[in-house]
Design an enzyme around this catalytic site. Sequence first.
Site, mmCIF file in Angstrom:
data_model
loop_
_atom_site.group_PDB
_atom_site.id
_atom_site.type_symbol
_atom_site.label_atom_id
_atom_site.label_comp_id
_atom_site.label_asym_id
_atom_site.label_seq_id
_atom_site.Cartn_x
_atom_site.Cartn_y
_atom_site.Cartn_z
ATOM 1 N N GLY A 1 0.845 -1.203 0.000
ATOM 2 C CA GLY A 1 0.000 0.000 0.000
ATOM 3 C C GLY A 1 0.870 1.238 0.000
ATOM 4 N N GLU B 1 1.964 -4.402 23.391
ATOM 5 C CA GLU B 1 2.571 -3.080 23.196
ATOM 6 C C GLU B 1 2.023 -2.139 24.257
ATOM 7 O OE1 GLU B 1 2.991 -1.667 19.070
ATOM 8 O OE2 GLU B 1 2.374 0.288 19.814
ATOM 9 N N THR C 1 -4.075 -7.964 -3.871
ATOM 10 C CA THR C 1 -4.216 -7.931 -5.332
ATOM 11 C C THR C 1 -2.900 -7.440 -5.952
ATOM 12 O OG1 THR C 1 -5.088 -5.711 -5.031
ATOM 13 C CG2 THR C 1 -6.704 -7.456 -5.413
ATOM 14 N N HIS D 1 7.097 2.518 18.666
ATOM 15 C CA HIS D 1 5.987 2.897 17.783
ATOM 16 C C HIS D 1 6.106 4.364 17.331
ATOM 17 C CE1 HIS D 1 1.549 1.801 16.693
ATOM 18 N NE2 HIS D 1 2.098 2.602 15.783
ATOM 19 N N ARG E 1 1.901 -3.633 12.629
ATOM 20 C CA ARG E 1 1.262 -3.888 13.926
ATOM 21 C C ARG E 1 1.844 -5.151 14.533
ATOM 22 N NH1 ARG E 1 -0.069 0.616 13.763
ATOM 23 N NH2 ARG E 1 -2.140 1.561 13.881
HETATM 24 P P1 NAP Z 1 -2.543 0.928 3.026
HETATM 25 O O1 NAP Z 1 -2.149 1.953 2.026
HETATM 26 O O2 NAP Z 1 -3.989 0.665 3.263
HETATM 27 O O3 NAP Z 1 -1.818 -0.422 2.607
HETATM 28 C C1 NAP Z 1 -2.064 -1.634 3.226
HETATM 29 C C2 NAP Z 1 -1.844 -2.725 2.209
HETATM 30 O O4 NAP Z 1 -2.021 -3.969 2.861
HETATM 31 C C3 NAP Z 1 -2.823 -2.662 1.050
HETATM 32 O O5 NAP Z 1 -2.102 -2.488 -0.126
HETATM 33 C C4 NAP Z 1 -3.523 -4.012 1.086
HETATM 34 O O6 NAP Z 1 -3.530 -4.711 -0.119
HETATM 35 C C5 NAP Z 1 -2.608 -4.841 1.947
HETATM 36 N N1 NAP Z 1 -3.357 -5.900 2.614
HETATM 37 C C6 NAP Z 1 -4.479 -5.797 3.358
HETATM 38 N N2 NAP Z 1 -4.857 -6.998 3.800
HETATM 39 C C7 NAP Z 1 -3.954 -7.868 3.312
HETATM 40 C C8 NAP Z 1 -3.811 -9.275 3.404
HETATM 41 N N3 NAP Z 1 -4.687 -10.007 4.095
HETATM 42 N N4 NAP Z 1 -2.748 -9.854 2.783
HETATM 43 C C9 NAP Z 1 -1.875 -9.124 2.078
HETATM 44 N N5 NAP Z 1 -1.975 -7.787 1.945
HETATM 45 C C10 NAP Z 1 -2.992 -7.176 2.553
HETATM 46 O O7 NAP Z 1 -1.913 1.261 4.454
HETATM 47 P P2 NAP Z 1 -0.506 1.933 4.806
HETATM 48 O O8 NAP Z 1 -0.700 3.393 4.951
HETATM 49 O O9 NAP Z 1 0.529 1.433 3.891
HETATM 50 O O10 NAP Z 1 -0.294 1.353 6.276
HETATM 51 C C11 NAP Z 1 -0.132 -0.038 6.505
HETATM 52 C C12 NAP Z 1 -0.229 -0.338 7.982
HETATM 53 O O11 NAP Z 1 0.914 0.208 8.637
HETATM 54 C C13 NAP Z 1 -1.409 0.352 8.697
HETATM 55 O O12 NAP Z 1 -2.576 -0.442 8.629
HETATM 56 C C14 NAP Z 1 -0.921 0.539 10.114
HETATM 57 O O13 NAP Z 1 -1.354 -0.526 10.916
HETATM 58 C C15 NAP Z 1 0.592 0.504 9.983
HETATM 59 N N6 NAP Z 1 1.212 1.798 10.321
HETATM 60 C C16 NAP Z 1 2.129 1.848 11.331
HETATM 61 C C17 NAP Z 1 2.758 3.031 11.628
HETATM 62 C C18 NAP Z 1 3.777 3.132 12.726
HETATM 63 O O14 NAP Z 1 3.822 4.137 13.410
HETATM 64 N N7 NAP Z 1 4.630 2.149 12.906
HETATM 65 C C19 NAP Z 1 2.466 4.198 10.902
HETATM 66 C C20 NAP Z 1 1.540 4.109 9.884
HETATM 67 C C21 NAP Z 1 0.911 2.897 9.599
HETATM 68 P P3 NAP Z 1 -4.339 -4.448 -1.451
HETATM 69 O O15 NAP Z 1 -3.976 -3.048 -1.879
HETATM 70 O O16 NAP Z 1 -3.747 -5.459 -2.349
HETATM 71 O O17 NAP Z 1 -5.759 -4.617 -1.148
#
Ligand code: NAP
Length: 312
Positions: free
Chosen positions: A154, A259, A177, A278, A231
């Site tokens: 993503g 956490e 996907t 975090h 996470r």
């Molecule tokens: P995002 O743009 O929604 O990307 C998440 C990706 O995960 C999407 O491309 C989605 O795939 C994929 N996905 C969802 N379910 C899946 C599965 N079952 N198997 C394989 N792939 C799957 O979100 P983002 O902004 O990149 O953030 C990702 C995650 O990082 C967040 O949900 C959050 O928990 C974490 N995060 C952590 C921090 C931190 O401070 N450490 C900061 C920001 C975010 P598709 O596109 O193919 O549907």
Amino acid sequence: MRVFVTRELPGNHLDRLREKGVQVEVWPGWTLPREVLLERVEGVVGLIPTVEDRIDAQVMDRAGPGLRVIASYSVGVDHIDLEAARARGIRVTNTPGVLAAATADLTLALLLAVARRVVEGVEYARAGLWTAWHPKLLLGLELEGLTLGIVGMGEIGRRVAQRAEGFGMRVVYTSRTPKPLPYPFLDLETLLFTADVVSLHLPLTPETHRLLDRRRLFSMKEGAILLNTARGGLLDTEALVEALQSHLLGAGLDVTDPEPLPKDHPLYALKNAVITPHIGSATTRAREGMARKAVENLLAVLEGREPPDPVV
Ligand code: NAP
């Protein structure tokens, strides 16, 4: 109209709410006890929580029927009971995009820290052990030529891929996907035994909970590095400790399960685990951007418009 914001936020975006006549209450503490959360939400129309606040049916019911929007100060929404919100007609929004660069940067920082043993080196120097240069001191791994496997392509995953290319890494990925991207799309099992570095960038959902279980952690290449800035619940922590003792080169973790980690947790005793508290999105730009987005989303719902970042 009263809105409760569960922590002080960087920047002055909350003023936009005040200018619109919304009464904004901001919790000034470092942590927010559950009882206080339950008390303060009574009668609010909107809530801006952080990842620290579990927003479940009990919180929604204490807020009462006036609660219209939960504008989370995060992109991940695993701390919110989305079904409970849907059932009550409460909108839920998040803050995608604005924190992606910051989180991708931290992912690379963790990768370099693990591969080049940066934390060990700093501790070694601070402890006064640096008495001589030696050809065998703190040998690590260089990134050029390694294969990076991104799980969840993503906003953050894509930026990690771009950065890794700059280091001369080969990128492969898995996601729900395939994307129109110049990297091979693999299934998870193939990615795990192909990649030298595996980096998690997918949301925590019932479907992805402990996606990296013991079997999958041990199916990673011997001597591989695991990065988790998504996470903690995406992997089996106990199995990770064992994998780090026997199988993996190291892990860079910005998120953990539980956490925060208790002080005496076995992960802290492992030199090859680099753990940050975090702080993936902890840059001024990202955190102010998140505040701007949370406010925009909240205002949109209160003004009867479709929010820019709807989750529910
Ligand atoms: P995002 O743009 O929604 O990307 C998440 C990706 O995960 C999407 O491309 C989605 O795939 C994929 N996905 C969802 N379910 C899946 C599965 N079952 N198997 C394989 N792939 C799957 O979100 P983002 O902004 O990149 O953030 C990702 C995650 O990082 C967040 O949900 C959050 O928990 C974490 N995060 C952590 C921090 C931190 O401070 N450490 C900061 C920001 C975010 P598709 O596109 O193919 O549907």
